[in-house]
Scaffold this motif. Structure first.
Motif, short mmCIF file in Angstrom:
data_model
loop_
_atom_site.label_atom_id
_atom_site.label_comp_id
_atom_site.label_asym_id
_atom_site.label_seq_id
_atom_site.Cartn_x
_atom_site.Cartn_y
_atom_site.Cartn_z
N PHE A 70 0.77 4.11 -2.89
CA PHE A 70 0.43 5.42 -2.72
C PHE A 70 1.73 6.34 -3.16
O PHE A 70 1.25 7.56 -3.96
N THR A 130 1.03 -1.31 -0.04
CA THR A 130 0.04 -0.05 0.13
C THR A 130 1.05 1.31 0.00
O THR A 130 0.42 2.37 -0.80
N ILE A 146 -3.70 11.47 -1.28
CA ILE A 146 -3.02 10.15 -1.61
C ILE A 146 -1.68 10.13 -0.73
O ILE A 146 -1.55 9.05 0.10
N GLY A 153 0.17 1.94 -8.83
CA GLY A 153 -0.23 2.98 -8.65
C GLY A 153 0.48 4.14 -9.75
O GLY A 153 -0.15 5.25 -10.04
N GLY A 170 -0.93 7.43 2.42
CA GLY A 170 0.62 6.55 2.47
C GLY A 170 1.02 6.69 3.78
O GLY A 170 1.86 5.72 4.39
#
Length: 533
Positions: A314, A310, A499, A459, A503
């Motif tokens: 991001f 993740t 975003i 991403g 993160g």
């Protein structure tokens, strides 16, 4: 017997952790890093030539307006290499654990060489055919680049000492900064040479946009240069032995691991005598060989993998959209002149100069700060600091966007924009590459790094395609310089700020590997310590 084998392995790995930093460590940094130099050059040089491609292949005959790539073509040219990179990260990450790091390391490099040259030689009888050929080669170029991510990170982490492991992996990744910087420098040099040799006004006497025929060689030379560092590195990659951790922990050959590391690290590691196992079924490898899709992996590393995927996702949404489309941002705020006021070669030179200056003033120093400070303050703090200040500067650019454009405070915008790159690289763009190479078991290390990296490229793809279309949503208001104020650009920057906040929150799923051995972080000895004698 199993305990004796375990002690032999621990002796090899302990010697690696406490060995003094030697020439071979630096050689590994350079050899692995030159792959990343090539990766960054090949991925980001496309942003320097897309406007040139539009002017060469899509200028309407007799029109005084410079041509540009249609949105679907621009999206394909910019994003296809990222799609290939995602596939390559998954495939070569898995292959690196199955066959060994070294066996597939040279393959990725040769793929980059062939496809860099192929991209430069893209051919066709129509603009669409040329773009299709270019996209084909750039996909497979990205496939090779993708393999370099998990392999380079894993090899460097397994060669490095415990004390300097983070700095060494960061040094490998910092070559991305040199690649971006070189891309801008090469594009400036080539376009300047052709501009001097084939001078042309912005417009010819009949009002047609000026694009000299020789401009077709410019973008091809820029792309072809990416093959050179890969060719120069290939021999040294093939000379590197397999990492001792893979040989000892995955291939189960302690004798070879000791022999390889004794020769390259100049330390005396005594190879254990080969003895026949009395109970092979109770070997440490069998007791501690859970796979990726098992409850045991989920229990030990499930949250870690979620955190690495993740956070990388991001940061790449923001980092790649900024890098690939900074020319559009600079044009929107008026730092770069409009295309109609420049010849094609002049425009290429100006775009390359802007990227070079941003890389020199912001991007490069972020990598340097990470190498210098990562073993002092740790991965977690650097990642939190990076995401936090990226958020601050993104909102600082977006909220008063009209101030930067209407009031012509362009240099203030550029300075803050450069700071977002500094904190991306002194922050999550570096740490998301480093941490997955440190926290997973040796037999799954390359695979998990590949999965994490592929999530990042997903991403990047979303960022590249999304930013392209969002930034085209321009309002009709004009600045005092005549440039569109760019509501779409402002909204894109706001989204990127949000975003970065996500993160930052996901960073708390990732452990801190500072000061710990790879085996301690991966908990590879946890089950082995319980095994029967």
């Amino acid at each position: 017997m199993a305990i004796e084998n375990q002690n032999n392995k621990e002796d090899v790995l302990t010697r690696l952790d406490v060995a003094k930093t030697q020439l071979y460590h630096w050689k590994a940094v350079v050899v692995s890093g030159m792959g990343f130099f090539t990766d960054a050059y090949d991925l980001f040089c496309i942003s320097l030539i897309t406007k040139l491609l539009g002017r060469i292949y899509y200028t309407v005959q007799g029109s005084s307006k410079p041509g540009s790539l249609p949105p679907n073509v621009a999206a394909a040219v910019n994003g296809v290499a990222l799609c290939g990179t995602l596939a390559g990260q998954l495939f070569f990450g898995w292959l690196g654990d199955k066959m060994g790091r070294k066996k597939v390391y040279g393959l990725t490099l040769m793929l980059m060489v062939v496809c860099s040259i192929g991209s430069a030689l893209s051919f066709g009888s129509s603009p669409r055919a040329v773009m299709s050929t270019l996209c084909f080669f750039r996909f497979w170029l990205g496939f090779g680049i993708g393999g370099d991510y998990p392999l380079s990170a894993t090899i460097m982490s397994e060669y490095a000492t415990k004390k300097n492991r983070g700095s060494f992996i960061a040094a490998v990744f910092s070559m991305q900064g040199f690649g971006i910087l070189t891309g801008g420098g090469v594009a400036m040099m080539v376009s300047h040479i052709f501009r001097r040799c084939f001078p042309a006004p912005a417009f010819s006497v009949n009002g047609v946009a000026s694009t000299p025929p020789e401009a077709d060689y410019v973008w091809r030379m820029i792309l072809m240069f990416g093959a050179l560092p890969a060719v120069l590195t290939y021999y040294w990659r093939m000379k590197m032995p397999e990492t001792a951790r893979y040989t000892a922990l995955v291939a189960k050959d302690n004798e070879k691991a000791c022999k390889d590391m004794s020769s390259v690290l100049k330390v005396d590691i005594e190879a254990p005598e080969k003895k026949q196992e009395e109970n092979p079924g109770n070997s440490s490898g069998d007791l501690n060989s859970f796979g990726l899709f098992t409850k045991e992996f989920l229990r030990r590393h499930g949250l870690h993998l979620l955190g690495t995927t993740t956070t990388w996702f991001f940061v790449d949404v923001a980092f790649y959209s900024q890098n690939l489309f900074q020319k559009d941002i600079f044009t929107a705020i008026g730092w770069l002149p409009p295309a109609k006021s420049m010849s094609a070669l002049e425009e290429t030179f100006q775009i390359a100069k802007a990227q070079f200056l941003i890389a020199l003033c912001g991007t490069f120093w972020g990598y340097f700060a990470t190498c210098l400070l990562i073993e002092k303050i740790g991965r977690f703090k650097i990642q939190v600091i990076g995401f936090f200040f990226m958020t601050v500067f993104m909102f600082g650019l977006a909220l008063p966007y009209h101030f930067w454009t209407l009031k012509r405070h362009h240099m203030g915008f550029v300075a803050m924009y450069a700071l977002t790159f500094f904190f991306a690289n002194f922050g999550p763009n570096s740490t998301t590459f480093i941490v997955p190479a440190e926290i997973f078991p040796a037999r799954l290390r390359s695979t998990c790094h590949g999965i994490s990296a592929a999530s990042g490229k997903a991403g990047a793809i979303i960022g590249a395609f999304g930013f392209l279309y969002a930034s085209q949503s321009q309002d009709k208001t004009k600045t005092d310089a005549g440039y569109p104020a760019g509501i779409g650009m402002r909204n894109s920057l706001l989204v990127l700020g949000g975003i970065n906040i996500l993160g930052l929150l996901c960073t708390f799923l990732v452990p801190e590997p500072k000061g710990k051995s790879l085996e301690e972080m991966s908990r590879e000895n946890e089950v082995e310590n319980k095994e029967p004698i």
